[in-house]
Design a protein around this motif. Structure first.
Motif, PDB file in Angstrom:
ATOM      1  N   ALA A   1     -28.174 -38.978   9.814  1.00 35.33           N
ATOM      2  CA  ALA A   1     -28.036 -39.087   8.357  1.00 35.33           C
ATOM      3  C   ALA A   1     -29.077 -40.045   7.781  1.00 35.33           C
ATOM      4  CB  ALA A   1     -26.629 -39.543   8.001  1.00 35.33           C
ATOM      5  N   LEU A   2     -29.264 -41.185   8.430  1.00 32.43           N
ATOM      6  CA  LEU A   2     -30.263 -42.157   7.967  1.00 32.43           C
ATOM      7  C   LEU A   2     -31.680 -41.628   8.175  1.00 32.43           C
ATOM      8  CD1 LEU A   2     -28.710 -45.524   9.247  1.00 32.43           C
ATOM      9  CD2 LEU A   2     -28.666 -44.571   6.930  1.00 32.43           C
TER      10      LEU A   2
ATOM     11  N   ILE B   1     -24.298 -27.415  11.282  1.00 33.76           N
ATOM     12  CA  ILE B   1     -23.375 -28.133  10.403  1.00 33.76           C
ATOM     13  C   ILE B   1     -22.333 -27.189   9.804  1.00 33.76           C
ATOM     14  CG2 ILE B   1     -23.206 -29.516   8.310  1.00 33.76           C
ATOM     15  CD1 ILE B   1     -24.471 -30.850  10.821  1.00 33.76           C
ATOM     16  N   LEU B   2     -22.748 -26.032   9.363  1.00 33.33           N
ATOM     17  CA  LEU B   2     -21.816 -25.078   8.753  1.00 33.33           C
ATOM     18  C   LEU B   2     -20.754 -24.624   9.753  1.00 33.33           C
ATOM     19  CD1 LEU B   2     -24.364 -22.896   6.719  1.00 33.33           C
ATOM     20  CD2 LEU B   2     -22.884 -24.733   5.859  1.00 33.33           C
TER      21      LEU B   2
ATOM     22  N   LEU C   1     -11.540 -35.261  11.219  1.00 31.89           N
ATOM     23  CA  LEU C   1     -11.748 -35.938   9.946  1.00 31.89           C
ATOM     24  C   LEU C   1     -13.171 -36.454   9.788  1.00 31.89           C
ATOM     25  CD1 LEU C   1     -10.631 -37.074   7.297  1.00 31.89           C
ATOM     26  CD2 LEU C   1      -9.899 -39.107   8.563  1.00 31.89           C
ATOM     27  N   VAL C   2     -13.659 -37.151  10.799  1.00 29.01           N
ATOM     28  CA  VAL C   2     -15.004 -37.722  10.736  1.00 29.01           C
ATOM     29  C   VAL C   2     -16.055 -36.619  10.724  1.00 29.01           C
ATOM     30  CG1 VAL C   2     -16.690 -39.161  11.951  1.00 29.01           C
ATOM     31  CG2 VAL C   2     -14.300 -39.868  11.840  1.00 29.01           C
ATOM     32  N   SER C   3     -15.863 -35.603  11.566  1.00 28.88           N
ATOM     33  CA  SER C   3     -16.837 -34.508  11.629  1.00 28.88           C
ATOM     34  C   SER C   3     -16.953 -33.790  10.289  1.00 28.88           C
ATOM     35  CB  SER C   3     -16.426 -33.507  12.718  1.00 28.88           C
ATOM     36  OG  SER C   3     -16.477 -34.099  13.989  1.00 28.88           O
TER      37      SER C   3
ATOM     38  N   ASP D   1     -20.215 -33.592   7.953  1.00 29.90           N
ATOM     39  CA  ASP D   1     -20.727 -32.251   7.674  1.00 29.90           C
ATOM     40  C   ASP D   1     -20.974 -32.065   6.176  1.00 29.90           C
ATOM     41  OD1 ASP D   1     -20.707 -31.506  10.317  1.00 29.90           O
ATOM     42  OD2 ASP D   1     -18.735 -30.551  10.227  1.00 29.90           O
ATOM     43  N   ILE D   2     -20.051 -32.568   5.376  1.00 31.41           N
ATOM     44  CA  ILE D   2     -20.211 -32.484   3.920  1.00 31.41           C
ATOM     45  C   ILE D   2     -21.446 -33.263   3.481  1.00 31.41           C
ATOM     46  CG2 ILE D   2     -19.186 -33.146   1.708  1.00 31.41           C
ATOM     47  CD1 ILE D   2     -16.442 -32.594   2.947  1.00 31.41           C
TER      48      ILE D   2
END
Length: 274
Positions: free
Chosen positions: A171-172, A188-189, A226-228, A232-233
């Motif tokens: 992400a970073l 990701i989808l 939850l974290v995934s 993903d969003i």
């Protein structure tokens, strides 16, 4: 061991479980295929892959032991009650085996394909080394009293911890480059679909048993989903909203067409890898 009260809910549970398995399993292929076609891994954060391999390896240990070990199952029932069901299904085991294999293949691609000036950070290597050292110590602590449930709970905690941090480097990295080129959105989808299906599967089992111990009895799987889904969003926002895809090549992504050493040395300046 508890049995299902509703056949339709049992069928729904199995369907959702295999939907999650198929989605999560297929999610590894877009990145592998993208790397193969480009003959480059530029844009894929290497720390993410290394942390992901540790995550899936620890999750594999948890799933295999709890699903196949009578001793671990007995300890689980003694702790949570004999009227409960084991919170690991066959698709969980199948997924873990497949995930370790595909992540290892991705790591192999990093070693052989063009990677520009990207490297695995010493921080990631340090984290992985510390995690496996701690796991080894816990094994010898559990061995005398055969505390297998406690031991696999440690591995479950490891996979939860790795899940919570593994997405951060990518992400970073996307944020620093203002681009998601080289990082497959297909992954990701499919991962997002698998996360939702996994949550739905656990909810169906809890409704049938009229008990929510399935969620806190397998907190690893709960937090995993939850974290995934949350990351993903974030990745979807980065790809479709913040950094729309551009027409680029591996050379324009890294400014050079060469492969530097895979691991950072102390006398080298920090690269963009987080």
């Amino acid at each position: 061991m508890a049995s299902w009260n509703s056949v339709p809910l049992e069928i729904t549970y199995e369907v959702l479980g295999w939907l999650a398995f198929v989605s999560w399993s297929i999610s590894f292929y877009p990145q592998v295929i993208l790397n193969f076609r480009r003959k480059s891994v530029v844009g894929l954060n290497f720390d993410f892959v290394l942390l992901n391999l540790t995550k899936h390896s620890s999750y594999l240990i948890y799933n295999v032991v709890l699903y196949f070990s009578r001793a671990a199952q007995k300890q689980y029932f003694e702790k949570y009650g004999y009227d409960q069901m084991i919170p690991v299904a066959a698709n969980d085991v199948a997924f873990s085996i497949h995930a370790v294999l595909l992540t290892a293949i991705t790591l192999f691609q990093i070693a052989i394909y063009d990677r520009g000036n990207q490297k695995i950070s010493k921080l990631a290597i340090g984290i992985v080394s510390a995690v496996w050292l701690a796991a080894a110590i816990c094994f010898f602590i559990a061995l005398p009293k055969h505390s297998w449930l406690w031991l696999i709970s440690v591995f479950n905690s490891i996979q939860v911890f790795m899940t919570m941090i593994k997405y951060i480097p990518q992400a970073l990295f996307n944020f620093a480059r203002k681009s998601t080129d080289g990082f497959s959105i297909g992954n990701i989808l499919l991962d997002f679909t698998g996360g939702l299906a996994s949550y739905a599967q656990m909810a169906v089992q809890s409704i049938d048993q009229n008990s929510w111990v399935n969620f806190y009895g397998n907190i690893g799987k709960t937090l995993l989903s939850l974290v995934s889904v949350s990351f993903d969003i974030l990745f979807m926002l980065q790809h479709y909203v913040l950094y729309p895809a551009k027409s680029t090549t591996p050379s324009t992504l890294n400014g050079e067409d060469k492969r530097d050493p895979l691991i950072k040395s102390s006398d080298q300046p920090e690269s963009e890898t987080v």
